[in-house]
Design an enzyme around this catalytic site. Structure first.
Site, mmCIF file in Angstrom:
data_model
loop_
_atom_site.group_PDB
_atom_site.id
_atom_site.type_symbol
_atom_site.label_atom_id
_atom_site.label_comp_id
_atom_site.label_asym_id
_atom_site.label_seq_id
_atom_site.Cartn_x
_atom_site.Cartn_y
_atom_site.Cartn_z
ATOM 1 N N GLU A 87 1.481 -6.160 2.729
ATOM 2 C CA GLU A 87 1.952 -6.903 1.358
ATOM 3 C C GLU A 87 3.470 -6.934 1.330
ATOM 4 O O GLU A 87 4.104 -5.946 1.560
ATOM 5 C CB GLU A 87 1.226 -6.473 0.196
ATOM 6 C CG GLU A 87 -0.291 -6.397 0.440
ATOM 7 C CD GLU A 87 -0.827 -5.970 -0.968
ATOM 8 O OE1 GLU A 87 -2.103 -5.846 -1.044
ATOM 9 O OE2 GLU A 87 -0.163 -5.470 -1.709
ATOM 10 N N CYS A 113 10.027 -7.030 -2.515
ATOM 11 C CA CYS A 113 9.611 -5.793 -2.369
ATOM 12 C C CYS A 113 8.679 -5.495 -1.237
ATOM 13 O O CYS A 113 7.961 -6.477 -0.567
ATOM 14 C CB CYS A 113 8.531 -5.465 -3.674
ATOM 15 S SG CYS A 113 7.607 -3.992 -3.449
ATOM 16 N N CYS A 120 -0.695 4.712 4.216
ATOM 17 C CA CYS A 120 0.418 5.744 3.543
ATOM 18 C C CYS A 120 -0.226 7.102 3.968
ATOM 19 O O CYS A 120 -1.457 7.256 3.690
ATOM 20 C CB CYS A 120 0.635 5.618 2.240
ATOM 21 S SG CYS A 120 2.091 6.761 1.766
ATOM 22 N N CYS A 124 -1.358 9.808 -2.666
ATOM 23 C CA CYS A 124 -1.535 9.822 -4.156
ATOM 24 C C CYS A 124 -2.629 9.430 -4.626
ATOM 25 O O CYS A 124 -3.300 8.626 -4.185
ATOM 26 C CB CYS A 124 -0.397 9.216 -4.830
ATOM 27 S SG CYS A 124 1.418 9.439 -4.133
ATOM 28 N N CYS A 127 -3.208 5.989 -6.220
ATOM 29 C CA CYS A 127 -2.594 4.648 -5.396
ATOM 30 C C CYS A 127 -3.646 4.262 -4.375
ATOM 31 O O CYS A 127 -4.385 4.886 -3.729
ATOM 32 C CB CYS A 127 -1.536 5.257 -4.515
ATOM 33 S SG CYS A 127 -0.823 3.984 -3.661
ATOM 34 N N GLU A 171 5.424 5.057 2.664
ATOM 35 C CA GLU A 171 6.481 5.848 2.116
ATOM 36 C C GLU A 171 7.653 5.670 3.065
ATOM 37 O O GLU A 171 7.681 6.238 4.160
ATOM 38 C CB GLU A 171 6.025 7.546 2.243
ATOM 39 C CG GLU A 171 6.879 8.545 1.976
ATOM 40 C CD GLU A 171 7.840 8.217 0.567
ATOM 41 O OE1 GLU A 171 7.582 8.327 -0.288
ATOM 42 O OE2 GLU A 171 9.176 8.500 0.847
ATOM 43 N N CYS A 344 0.728 -2.408 -5.807
ATOM 44 C CA CYS A 344 0.477 -2.950 -4.316
ATOM 45 C C CYS A 344 -0.686 -2.299 -3.808
ATOM 46 O O CYS A 344 -1.433 -1.462 -4.189
ATOM 47 C CB CYS A 344 1.740 -2.358 -3.546
ATOM 48 S SG CYS A 344 1.566 -0.604 -2.942
HETATM 49 N N1 SAH Z 1 5.690 5.477 -1.461
HETATM 50 C C1 SAH Z 1 6.641 5.044 -2.207
HETATM 51 C C2 SAH Z 1 6.984 3.708 -2.500
HETATM 52 C C3 SAH Z 1 5.672 2.793 -2.434
HETATM 53 S S1 SAH Z 1 4.749 3.069 -3.751
HETATM 54 C C4 SAH Z 1 6.748 5.688 -3.505
HETATM 55 O O1 SAH Z 1 5.738 6.273 -3.852
HETATM 56 O O2 SAH Z 1 7.652 5.969 -4.267
HETATM 57 C C5 SAH Z 1 5.674 2.075 -5.349
HETATM 58 C C6 SAH Z 1 5.323 2.438 -6.637
HETATM 59 O O3 SAH Z 1 3.937 1.754 -6.668
HETATM 60 C C7 SAH Z 1 5.539 3.903 -6.921
HETATM 61 O O4 SAH Z 1 6.231 4.031 -7.770
HETATM 62 C C8 SAH Z 1 3.840 4.211 -7.398
HETATM 63 O O5 SAH Z 1 3.930 5.144 -8.167
HETATM 64 C C9 SAH Z 1 3.451 2.877 -7.778
HETATM 65 N N2 SAH Z 1 2.263 2.587 -7.969
HETATM 66 C C10 SAH Z 1 1.148 3.148 -7.069
HETATM 67 N N3 SAH Z 1 -0.260 3.022 -7.475
HETATM 68 C C11 SAH Z 1 0.058 2.539 -8.442
HETATM 69 C C12 SAH Z 1 -0.875 2.110 -9.583
HETATM 70 N N4 SAH Z 1 -2.127 2.066 -9.434
HETATM 71 N N5 SAH Z 1 -0.361 1.161 -10.856
HETATM 72 C C13 SAH Z 1 0.887 1.301 -10.894
HETATM 73 N N6 SAH Z 1 1.623 1.656 -10.110
HETATM 74 C C14 SAH Z 1 1.260 2.220 -9.094
HETATM 75 FE FE1 SF4 Z 2 2.245 6.562 -0.318
HETATM 76 FE FE2 SF4 Z 2 3.589 5.890 -2.528
HETATM 77 FE FE3 SF4 Z 2 1.172 5.021 -2.660
HETATM 78 FE FE4 SF4 Z 2 2.046 7.620 -2.822
HETATM 79 S S1 SF4 Z 2 2.442 6.019 -4.237
HETATM 80 S S2 SF4 Z 2 0.140 7.151 -1.602
HETATM 81 S S3 SF4 Z 2 3.810 7.742 -1.467
HETATM 82 S S4 SF4 Z 2 2.588 4.371 -1.081
#
Ligand code: SAH
Ligand code: SF4
Length: 360
Positions: A87, A113, A120, A124, A127, A171, A344
Site C-alpha cells: 500500500e 506515505c 513486518c 505490534c 497493527c 519497519e 495502513c
Molecule cells: N513500522 C514503522 C512505520 C510504519 S507504521 C513504525 O511502526 O513506526 C506507521 C504508523 O502507523 C505507526 O506510528 C503505527 O503506530 C501506526 N499504526 C499502526 N496500526 C495502527 C492502528 N490500528 N491505528 C492507528 N495507527 C496505527
Molecule cells: Fe511493523 Fe510499524 Fe506495524 Fe509495528 S506498527 S508491526 S513496526 S508496521
C-alpha cells in the site's frame, strides 16, 4: 525476474552503463519525462535501449486498486512483479505561502506515505500489517517506484514539491540497505530532487539502527513510534521493546544528527483505557525533557478483530492540552482519508476479504 532499473543510484548506473554520461540522460527520462518504456528514451542509441530492455524492467509495480477519500487522500494498492501487494498513500494538504511579492498563495502540499516491506517482523499488537506476518523486504527500486507511480498517476509535475514519509507497511530500519539507497535516489538532483529534509523515517525504535541511520548522514528526519511511557505497556504493544527499551531509544535519539530548525517527532498511538491518562502525559513530559521534540497523538483505528478501542476525542484533547500547557509541542493527527483507509494494511485486508468472498 529482471531487476528494475529504479534499483540503481545514478552513480551505480554510471558504472554499469557505457558511456557513463548516459546515466544522467536515463535518469531524466525516468524521473522527469515519466517514460513508460526504454524505447521512448529518444536520445539513447537503439543498441543501448535494447540492452536496457533485455536486462531491466522499468516499473516494478502496477495499480491493482485505488480509493479516493472525500478529502482528496488517495490510497493505492500496488501489485509487484511477483504478485505480492503493498500500500501507498497520497495525502494532499493545503499550504499557505508568501510569494516573492509578499502575497499569500495557496497550493497543495503533497505527501506520499510509502511501504518498505511486505508485512513486518516487529509484530505490534495493535497493527494490522503485523497480523499477516512478514513476507519480504522491498528493493530500493520498489520503494522509489511507489512515489514515481503516484506522481505519474496524478500528473504531478516532476519539479513539484513533495514530502515522503516512510510510514506505510513494514519497519524501514529493518530494511536499512534498501531504505538508504531509496533515500539517495529520491535526493538525486537529476532525479526527483527530494531533499533529506523532506523525508521522514518512522520507526518502532530499533535503537542500534537509529544510530546506523544517523551515521549515514543522509539528512533525513526521524519519527519515533513511542506509544507508551513505561516499558511494561510498550512491550505489550511492541514486543521488540524487550530488546530495545524506551531508555535505549531516547539515548539513540539524543545521538541522532538533527537539523537545528527541526524537531524529532514522537508518535503516540492513543488506545482507550491504556495510555490516555494524564499520569502518562506527565511521564511523557519528563521523558522528552531536553529533546527538541514534537508529539503527534494518533487515534487508535480499530479493525475487525482488533483487541483495542479508539479513545474519546475529549480525552485526546485533554492529553494534548496537558502537554501543551507544560511546554511540549503536540498535535493530534487529523485522520486523513478516514473513509477509505485510516491505518495502513487495511486496504490490503479489504481486498483479501473481497477476493475470498468472490472465490466462495
Ligand atoms: N513500522 C514503522 C512505520 C510504519 S507504521 C513504525 O511502526 O513506526 C506507521 C504508523 O502507523 C505507526 O506510528 C503505527 O503506530 C501506526 N499504526 C499502526 N496500526 C495502527 C492502528 N490500528 N491505528 C492507528 N495507527 C496505527
Ligand atoms: Fe511493523 Fe510499524 Fe506495524 Fe509495528 S506498527 S508491526 S513496526 S508496521
Amino acid at each position: 525476474m529482471k531487476p528494475t532499473i529504479l534499483d540503481y543510484t545514478k552513480e551505480e548506473l554510471r558504472t554499469i552503463i557505457k558511456p557513463a554520461f548516459r546515466a544522467k540522460q536515463i535518469f531524466g527520462w525516468i524521473y522527469h519525462q515519466y517514460v513508460d518504456s526504454f524505447d521512448a528514451m529518444q536520445n539513447i542509441p537503439k543498441a543501448l535501449r535494447e540492452e536496457l530492455e533485455s536486462k531491466y524492467s522499468l516499473m516494478p509495480l502496477r495499480i491493482l486498486r485505488k480509493e479516493e477519500a472525500a478529502d482528496g487522500t488517495i490510497k493505492y494498492l500496488f501489485e509487484l512483479a511477483d504478485g505480492k501487494t503493498i500500500e501507498t498513500v497520497l495525502l494532499r494538504m493545503k499550504e499557505e505561502e508568501r510569494d516573492c511579492n509578499g502575497l499569500l498563495v495557496h497550493h497543495a502540499k503533497y505527501t506520499v506515505c510509502v511501504s518498505t516491506q511486505i508485512g513486518c517482523k516487529v509484530g505490534c499488537s495493535f497493527c494490522l500489517t503485523a497480523k499477516g506476518g512478514f513476507t519480504r523486504d522491498l528493493s530500493a527500486g520498489e520503494i522509489v517506484a511507489q512515489v514515481l507511480a503516484v506522481k505519474m498517476d496524478n500528473d504531478i509535475a516532476a519539479n513539484r514539491r513533495l514530502n515522503i514519509v516512510y510510514m506505510g507497511m513494514g519497519e524501514p530500519l529493518d530494511n536499512l540497505d534498501s531504505l538508504a539507497k531509496a533515500i539517495k535516489i529520491f535526493k538525486d538532483e537529476e532525479g526527483m530532487s527530494i531533499s533529506g529534509k523532506r523525508q521522514t523515517v518512522s520507526t518502532s525504535g530499533i535503537s542500534s539502527k537509529i544510530d546506523k541511520l544517523g551515521k549515514m548522514d543522509l539528512g533525513v528526519h526521524i519519527a519515533i513510534s513511542l506509544h507508551a511511557v513505561d516499558d511494561e505497556l510498550r512491550t505489550e504493544l511492541i514486543p521488540m521493546n524487550k530488546a530495545y527499551n524506551i531508555a535505549s531509544i531516547i539515548d539513540a535519539v539524543r545521538r541522532f544528527p538533527i537539523d537545528t530548525r527541526k524537531r524529532v517527532m514522537f508518535e503516540y498511538l492513543v488506545i482507550k483505557g491504556k495510555n490516555e491518562d494524564l499520569d502518562s502525559a506527565k511521564k511523557l513530559i519528563k521523558l522528552l525533557h531536553g529533546i527538541k521534540a514534537k508529539v503527534n497523538l494518533i487515534y487508535f483505528n480499530p479493525y475487525p478483530g482488533s483487541d483495542y478501542r479508539r479513545p474519546d476525542p475529549s480525552d485526546m484533547v485533554k492529553f494534548q492540552e496537558y502537554l501543551v500547557q507544560h511546554g511540549l509541542l503536540c498535535t493530534i493527527r487529523d485522520s486523513k482519508g478516514i473513509d477509505i483507509s485510516a491505518a495502513c494494511g487495511q486496504l490490503k485486508e479489504k481486498t483479501g476479504q473481497e477476493l475470498e468472498k468472490e472465490s466462495l
